[in-house]
Write an enzyme that holds these catalytic residues in place. Structure first.
Site, PDB file in Angstrom:
ATOM      1  N   ASN A   1      10.924  -4.121   4.136  1.00 46.91           N
ATOM      2  CA  ASN A   1       9.708  -3.390   4.500  1.00 46.91           C
ATOM      3  C   ASN A   1       8.609  -3.518   3.447  1.00 46.91           C
ATOM      4  O   ASN A   1       7.435  -3.314   3.753  1.00 46.91           O
ATOM      5  CB  ASN A   1      10.041  -1.923   4.798  1.00 46.91           C
ATOM      6  CG  ASN A   1      10.882  -1.815   6.071  1.00 46.91           C
ATOM      7  OD1 ASN A   1      10.897  -2.742   6.884  1.00 46.91           O
ATOM      8  ND2 ASN A   1      11.588  -0.707   6.239  1.00 46.91           N
TER       9      ASN A   1
ATOM     10  N   CYS B   1      12.991  -2.415  16.540  1.00 46.37           N
ATOM     11  CA  CYS B   1      14.275  -1.856  16.969  1.00 46.37           C
ATOM     12  C   CYS B   1      14.105  -0.896  18.144  1.00 46.37           C
ATOM     13  O   CYS B   1      13.048  -0.292  18.322  1.00 46.37           O
ATOM     14  CB  CYS B   1      14.884  -1.064  15.819  1.00 46.37           C
ATOM     15  SG  CYS B   1      15.582  -2.095  14.541  1.00 46.37           S
TER      16      CYS B   1
ATOM     17  N   ARG C   1       7.491   4.039  19.381  1.00 46.47           N
ATOM     18  CA  ARG C   1       6.854   3.685  18.104  1.00 46.47           C
ATOM     19  C   ARG C   1       5.347   3.695  18.329  1.00 46.47           C
ATOM     20  O   ARG C   1       4.706   2.649  18.381  1.00 46.47           O
ATOM     21  CB  ARG C   1       7.329   2.313  17.610  1.00 46.47           C
ATOM     22  CG  ARG C   1       8.836   2.091  17.550  1.00 46.47           C
ATOM     23  CD  ARG C   1       9.531   2.717  16.368  1.00 46.47           C
ATOM     24  NE  ARG C   1       9.172   2.227  15.061  1.00 46.47           N
ATOM     25  CZ  ARG C   1       9.851   1.327  14.355  1.00 46.47           C
ATOM     26  NH1 ARG C   1      10.905   0.755  14.877  1.00 46.47           N
ATOM     27  NH2 ARG C   1       9.483   0.992  13.143  1.00 46.47           N
TER      28      ARG C   1
ATOM     29  N   ASP D   1      16.357   5.547   7.646  1.00 46.08           N
ATOM     30  CA  ASP D   1      17.031   4.245   7.648  1.00 46.08           C
ATOM     31  C   ASP D   1      18.455   4.316   7.104  1.00 46.08           C
ATOM     32  O   ASP D   1      19.220   3.371   7.259  1.00 46.08           O
ATOM     33  CB  ASP D   1      16.220   3.224   6.831  1.00 46.08           C
ATOM     34  CG  ASP D   1      14.910   2.908   7.510  1.00 46.08           C
ATOM     35  OD1 ASP D   1      14.899   2.802   8.738  1.00 46.08           O
ATOM     36  OD2 ASP D   1      13.894   2.779   6.806  1.00 46.08           O
TER      37      ASP D   1
HETATM   38  N1  EPU Z   1       4.388   7.810  14.302  1.00 50.49           N
HETATM   39  C1  EPU Z   1       3.481   8.301  15.205  1.00 50.49           C
HETATM   40  N2  EPU Z   1       2.281   7.663  15.336  1.00 50.49           N
HETATM   41  C2  EPU Z   1       1.945   6.578  14.579  1.00 50.49           C
HETATM   42  C3  EPU Z   1       2.885   6.071  13.663  1.00 50.49           C
HETATM   43  C4  EPU Z   1       4.102   6.719  13.545  1.00 50.49           C
HETATM   44  O1  EPU Z   1       3.754   9.280  15.899  1.00 50.49           O
HETATM   45  O2  EPU Z   1       0.825   6.072  14.738  1.00 50.49           O
HETATM   46  C5  EPU Z   1       5.695   8.463  14.158  1.00 50.49           C
HETATM   47  C6  EPU Z   1       6.846   7.566  14.603  1.00 50.49           C
HETATM   48  O3  EPU Z   1       7.062   7.638  15.990  1.00 50.49           O
HETATM   49  C7  EPU Z   1       8.005   8.120  13.814  1.00 50.49           C
HETATM   50  C8  EPU Z   1       7.354   8.586  12.509  1.00 50.49           C
HETATM   51  O4  EPU Z   1       5.962   8.684  12.780  1.00 50.49           O
HETATM   52  O5  EPU Z   1       8.546   9.246  14.450  1.00 50.49           O
HETATM   53  C9  EPU Z   1       7.595   7.660  11.336  1.00 50.49           C
HETATM   54  O6  EPU Z   1       7.121   6.369  11.620  1.00 50.49           O
HETATM   55  P1  EPU Z   1       6.449   5.437  10.515  1.00 50.49           P
HETATM   56  O7  EPU Z   1       5.109   5.041  11.021  1.00 50.49           O
HETATM   57  O8  EPU Z   1       6.555   6.079   9.184  1.00 50.49           O
HETATM   58  O9  EPU Z   1       7.426   4.209  10.585  1.00 50.49           O
HETATM   59  P2  EPU Z   1       7.012   2.684  10.665  1.00 50.49           P
HETATM   60  O10 EPU Z   1       5.916   2.384   9.721  1.00 50.49           O
HETATM   61  O11 EPU Z   1       6.906   2.270  12.076  1.00 50.49           O
HETATM   62  C10 EPU Z   1       8.612   2.014   8.696  1.00 50.49           C
HETATM   63  C11 EPU Z   1       9.739   1.053   8.527  1.00 50.49           C
HETATM   64  C12 EPU Z   1      10.953   1.570   9.280  1.00 50.49           C
HETATM   65  C13 EPU Z   1      11.318   2.952   8.759  1.00 50.49           C
HETATM   66  C14 EPU Z   1      10.113   3.890   8.880  1.00 50.49           C
HETATM   67  C15 EPU Z   1      10.352   5.269   8.302  1.00 50.49           C
HETATM   68  C16 EPU Z   1       8.533  -1.033   8.342  1.00 50.49           C
HETATM   69  C17 EPU Z   1       8.225  -2.353   8.921  1.00 50.49           C
HETATM   70  N3  EPU Z   1       9.336  -0.237   9.043  1.00 50.49           N
HETATM   71  O12 EPU Z   1       8.342   2.036  10.095  1.00 50.49           O
HETATM   72  O13 EPU Z   1      12.002   0.663   8.986  1.00 50.49           O
HETATM   73  O14 EPU Z   1      12.390   3.469   9.500  1.00 50.49           O
HETATM   74  O15 EPU Z   1       8.979   3.304   8.208  1.00 50.49           O
HETATM   75  O16 EPU Z   1      10.649   5.182   6.951  1.00 50.49           O
HETATM   76  O17 EPU Z   1       8.105  -0.727   7.235  1.00 50.49           O
HETATM   77  C18 EPU Z   1      13.976  -0.499   9.368  1.00 50.49           C
HETATM   78  O18 EPU Z   1      13.779  -1.072   8.288  1.00 50.49           O
HETATM   79  O19 EPU Z   1      15.049  -0.622  10.030  1.00 50.49           O
HETATM   80  C19 EPU Z   1      12.937   0.339   9.930  1.00 50.49           C
HETATM   81  C20 EPU Z   1      12.934   0.744  11.193  1.00 50.49           C
END
Ligand code: EPU
Length: 414
Positions: free
Chosen positions: A22, A114, A119, A301
């Protein structure tokens, strides 16, 4: 591809931890901010990173890999991210902020990733709109256009991806920005540090309020991708599940604090500089209550790893998943096939630990897949873990690494 795992082998030995997926994805997204060369060290050789590289190459970046080092340079010829790559990984969304900042437009198919739950991208897009960007949804595509203007914006939730995109948009914005309630995950902090090396003016690094003075141009830089804390937690979980003893090198124990705090009462954990030595001679007697939350609290995670550890413990654990709604139920159902006693109600799993037996199980997401491998390593008898393509998205070669520690895993074409 599937793994055939003969469980019950105690894992022992030493492994280095490679660079974080990430972090690599966020830094690759940020390379779009400059046409100069950005060199990334410690870049993991995993499928999500390869797909992100293909996405950027298809948009015009010249990227050369030499071992763990990536050189990324050149202009984007197209600000339309091809869906063939963009839909393969959630990280493709991380070209949004940097493209808007440097090229003032971007068309992005809604990213994949995933099957762990909805998302949404509302925070990314709301933040960009607050910077004066026009956002248009057309079927499965989001198009953004405009020159970002500095703003004072509070994220309604500390989303990792939204923080990364809004930071990238703000560094080349006209004027100053204050971003409030931003994520403080180590991968976000690494991005802030790399942006500063590229010439960005950012203060409040590592805190939940970031001030950014927009500059006209960024330049090239080099930066080492931080060690993958989730990979480290995966190796440590395997040691706990098999009553083993492992030493991890090239890792950041401080990034694993919440996870180590849960393990510490049950095993011996010693941290020395960039190494962690864990010895787990006894089967843990349950882990109490664990609630996932943004950093520095217990990471979502690592929840699937913890579910497997709880399932093969000898006591009660309650796990509440607050971030991704589908992350608990699938693995709980697969672990039932191994004899686990897990009751899921909404986003909460109540686990009564017991000894597990081998079974045929299916991974439906990356971290869940790793969790199933941990459970299979702890089980009596043979398990088949299918859906290894999900695991390969974030692990360079999980079977090989565990076999180095004494596991018995055979990889087979499905
Ligand atoms: N969310 C919203 N609106 C948005 C963005 C997020 O409601 O515009 C919600 C999501 O639905 C979720 C929460 O906020 O419930 C957290 O999501 P976040 O945006 O923090 O996650 P992400 O950026 O999509 C990254 C990692 C994930 C990890 C999460 C949380 C990357 C590419 N992915 O995802 O990693 O689980 O942060 O720490 O950086 C993994 O590595 O397996 C993985 C899924």
């Amino acid at each position: 591809m599937e793994y055939i795992i003969n469980g019950g082998k105690t894992l022992r030995g030493e492994l280095p931890v490679y660079g974080a997926k990430n972090c690599a994805l966020a830094l690759l997204g940020a390379t779009v901010l400059t046409d100069d060369e950005v060199i990334l060290f410690n870049c993991p050789n995993i499928v999500d990173v390869s797909n992100m590289i293909k996405l950027l190459q298809s948009m015009g970046k010249v990227i050369v890999r030499n071992g763990d080092t990536l050189s990324v340079k050149g202009e984007l010829g197209s600000v339309c991210a091809p869906s063939a790559y963009a839909t393969l990984l959630r990280g493709s969304a991380l070209v949004l902020g940097s493209s808007i900042a440097h090229y003032h437009r971007i068309a992005l198919p809604l990213p994949g990733g995933c099957a762990i739950g909805a998302r949404p991208m509302d925070i990314h897009l709301d933040g960009l709109q607050a910077m004066g960007i026009d956002v248009l949804y057309e079927s499965d595509m989001v198009s953004c256009a405009g020159i970002p203007v500095g703003t004072d914006y509070k994220l309604r939730f500390a989303s990792v991806g939204a923080t990364e995109n809004l930071l990238c948009a703000s560094v080349l914005a006209r004027g100053n920005s204050v971003l409030r309630n931003v994520a403080i995950e180590p991968e976000v902090v690494a991005l802030e540090q790399m942006l500063v090396r590229m010439g960005a003016r950012i203060s409040g690094i590592g805190t939940d309020t970031i001030s950014v003075e927009g500059v006209r141009k960024l330049h090239g830089a080099d930066f080492a991708i931080i060690p993958d804390r989730i990979v480290a937690a995966t190796y440590l979980s395997a040691a706990v599940a098999t009553r083993g003893e492992v030493t991890l090198t090239h890792c950041r124990p401080d990034h694993l604090r919440a996870f180590l705090d849960v393990l510490q009462p049950h095993c011996s954990v010693r941290c020395y500089g960039d190494a962690i030595r864990l010895s787990a001679p006894e089967i843990p007697c349950g882990y109490g209550e664990i609630v996932t939350a943004p950093y520095p609290l217990f990471p979502t995670d690592m929840q699937s790893l913890m579910l497997s550890l709880a399932a093969c413990s000898r006591g009660k654990t309650i796990i509440r998943e607050t971030l991704f709604e589908n992350r608990l139920a699938h693995n709980a159902a697969e672990l039932h096939k191994m004899g686990a006693d897990i009751v899921v109600s909404g986003n909460t799993a109540t686990v009564a630990g017991k000894s597990l037996h081998g079974a045929d199980v299916v991974a439906s997401d990356l971290r869940g897949g790793a969790g199933l491998v941990i459970a299979a390593l702890a089980s009596d008898g043979t398990s088949t873990v299918r859906g290894v393509e999900h695991i390969d998205r974030g692990y360079a070669d999980l079977a090989l690494d565990f076999n180095k520690l004494g596991a018995d895993i055979v990889c087979k074409e499905a």
